[in-house]
Design an enzyme around this catalytic site. Structure first.
Site, PDB file in Angstrom:
ATOM      1  N   ALA A   1     -31.563   6.689  20.242  1.00  9.26           N
ATOM      2  CA  ALA A   1     -31.231   5.490  21.108  1.00  9.26           C
ATOM      3  C   ALA A   1     -29.974   5.585  21.849  1.00  9.26           C
ATOM      4  O   ALA A   1     -29.079   6.587  21.773  1.00  9.26           O
ATOM      5  CB  ALA A   1     -31.504   4.688  20.203  1.00  9.26           C
ATOM      6  N   LYS A   2     -29.628   4.612  22.832  1.00  7.87           N
ATOM      7  CA  LYS A   2     -28.446   4.422  23.406  1.00  7.87           C
ATOM      8  C   LYS A   2     -28.345   2.824  23.769  1.00  7.87           C
ATOM      9  O   LYS A   2     -29.365   2.366  24.011  1.00  7.87           O
ATOM     10  CB  LYS A   2     -28.449   5.360  24.441  1.00  7.87           C
TER      11      LYS A   2
END
Ligand code: NAD
Length: 425
Positions: free
Chosen positions: A114-115
């Site tokens: 994720a980011k």
């Protein structure tokens, strides 16, 4: 060896995420991954865009835009940093989220990728503004994050204090303390010993292993480090401790060089006083363009994306490049370096030390049982050296370079999990 092809057709400008998609497509084809897995892997599973108001110190209200993207959670909860940078876009966030999925798979830790990001310049915000922005952003993305769902960490422009505010905001909304919702926290709040240095330390572990493969010892190796932040400065300091000669370092304001070597601790003090490495007394100032062409054995790009490109890659003299930053080498530069027989340790392996120790922090938090720094470093060494050898062996077996080998290992691991789980419903 397989020849490297530019992933972008002529005239087309690939976005960061398109570059990652093209790499995933190419790897899936080479190792015969099913079409279903390829189609799933080339997209992000969930993308949240938020526009939220923040009260500034002068009484005005500003509206900021933020993102949280979960690329793929087949192997476990999503994991990835939060970036505060004025130029960050949804496309960058997608690309960085996908790299996180691959990174966690390469080092074989049970996470997806994720980011998160907020388009803002943290340098011009006061501490109070930064805190209000962080708490509001954390509330906005709280429907996605959680210790079993998605665990943020620091990235460019964020730090342990920002993680502490996110942990507190999430905990206040839950009504109890949730240590495992973020990693990279301050030590007194359940942060792991060794986390701050972990990414730079991982770069040094990879440099040692790459050197061993090429018959080069770190003792006496000439090193150049681009970017003197968390990753770059730590890598420079630890390499100097191992007997490496730090010939040059740089930051966004420029570079410094001394053919007889630089004292890293003195540069750290100079940077603390002046805000930059530039104008260090016992060195010559050089431009960022001259910097990359310095004579050296090891180059560590540890600044931002795409700093090595078609226009400067041919000037690189290093035998080994350790990608401390995420995506520092463009597809075109990668081809030039490959043709010049430079041994590149790719980002998803070279800078994975941070996510490995973040994983240790999460495990320690869940168990409420904290390890000594030497135990953390010892386990980090074991995980990274195992991953390095697996990537190296894959490269030998498939006759590809370290980047393609790392992608192959990661994509195969993720695809195996997706196949085993099947498709719901
Ligand atoms: P940081 O903000 O602490 O440091 C970045 C450094 O790069 C600063 O010294 C800045 O002045 C310099 N810089 C910026 N543009 C430059 C340019 N054009 N030329 C030379 N120097 C330049 O950030 P960081 O945490 O050290 O992260 C650096 C890179 O490593 C990023 O790509 C980040 O995504 C990646 N990374 C960081 C971690 C981590 O644990 N911090 C983990 C994995 C990957």
């Amino acid at each position: 060896m397989m020849s490297k092809q530019s992933a972008v057709s002529q005239g087309e400008v690939a976005s960061s995420f398109m570059m990652v998609q093209q790499q995933i497509d190419a790897i899936c084809k080479k190792i015969r991954i099913s079409e279903t897995c390829r189609l799933r892997l080339r997209e992000c599973e969930r993308e949240l865009i938020v526009h939220f108001p923040v009260k500034m110190d002068d009484g005005q209200v500003k509206v900021f835009t933020g993102y949280r993207v979960q690329h793929n959670d087949s192997r476990g909860p999503s994991k990835g940093g939060i970036r505060y940078h004025p130029d960050v876009t949804l496309d960058d966030t997608r690309a960085l989220a996908a790299l996180m999925t691959l990174k966690a798979a390469v080092v074989n830790i049970p996470y997806g990728g994720a980011k998160g990001a907020v388009a803002c310049n943290p340098r011009v915000l006061s501490q109070n503004e930064l805190e209000r922005l962080t708490r509001r952003y954390a509330s906005e993305i709280s429907l996605l994050i959680g210790p079993e769902r998605d665990i943020p960490a620091p990235d460019v422009g964020t730090n342990p204090q920002v993680m502490a505010w996110i942990m507190d905001t999430y905990s206040m909304n839950k009504g109890y303390s949730v240590l495992g919702v973020v990693t990279g926290k301050p030590i007194e709040l359940g942060g792991s010993k060794g986390r701050l240095e972990a990414t730079g330390r991982g770069c040094v572990i990879c440099a040692r292993l790459a050197g061993k493969h090429l018959g080069m010892s770190l003792e006496g190796a000439r090193v150049v480090v681009q970017g003197f932040g968390n990753v770059g400065a730590t890598a420079a300091r630890l390499l100097a401790k191992e007997g490496g000669q730090i010939m040059g370092v740089s930051d966004s304001k420029g570079g410094i060089y001394n053919p007889r070597g630089l004292d890293v601790e003195s540069i750290l003090s100079h940077k603390e006083e002046t805000g930059s490495v530039v104008d260090f007394k016992k060195a010559e100032n050089i431009t960022n363009a001259e910097f990359l062409g310095l004579e050296c054995d090891i180059l560590i790009p540890a600044a931002l994306e795409h700093t090595l490109h078609e226009g400067n890659a041919a000037s690189v003299k290093a035998k080994i490049v350790i990608e401390g930053a995420n995506g520092p080498i463009t597809t075109e530069a990668d081809k030039i370096l490959y043709d010049n027989r430079v041994f590149i340790v790719p980002d998803i392996l070279a800078n994975a030390g941070g996510v490995v120790v973040s994983y240790f922090e999460w495990v320690q938090g869940i168990q409420s049982f904290f390890w000594s720094e030497s135990e953390v470093n010892h386990r980090l060494q074991a995980v990274l050296s195992n991953a390095f050898h697996e990537v190296f062996d894959m490269g030998q077996h498939q006759k590809v370079d370290m980047r393609d080998a790392a992608y192959m290992l990661a994509v195969k691991r993720i695809a195996d999990t997706m196949e085993a789980r099947g498709i719901f419903p």
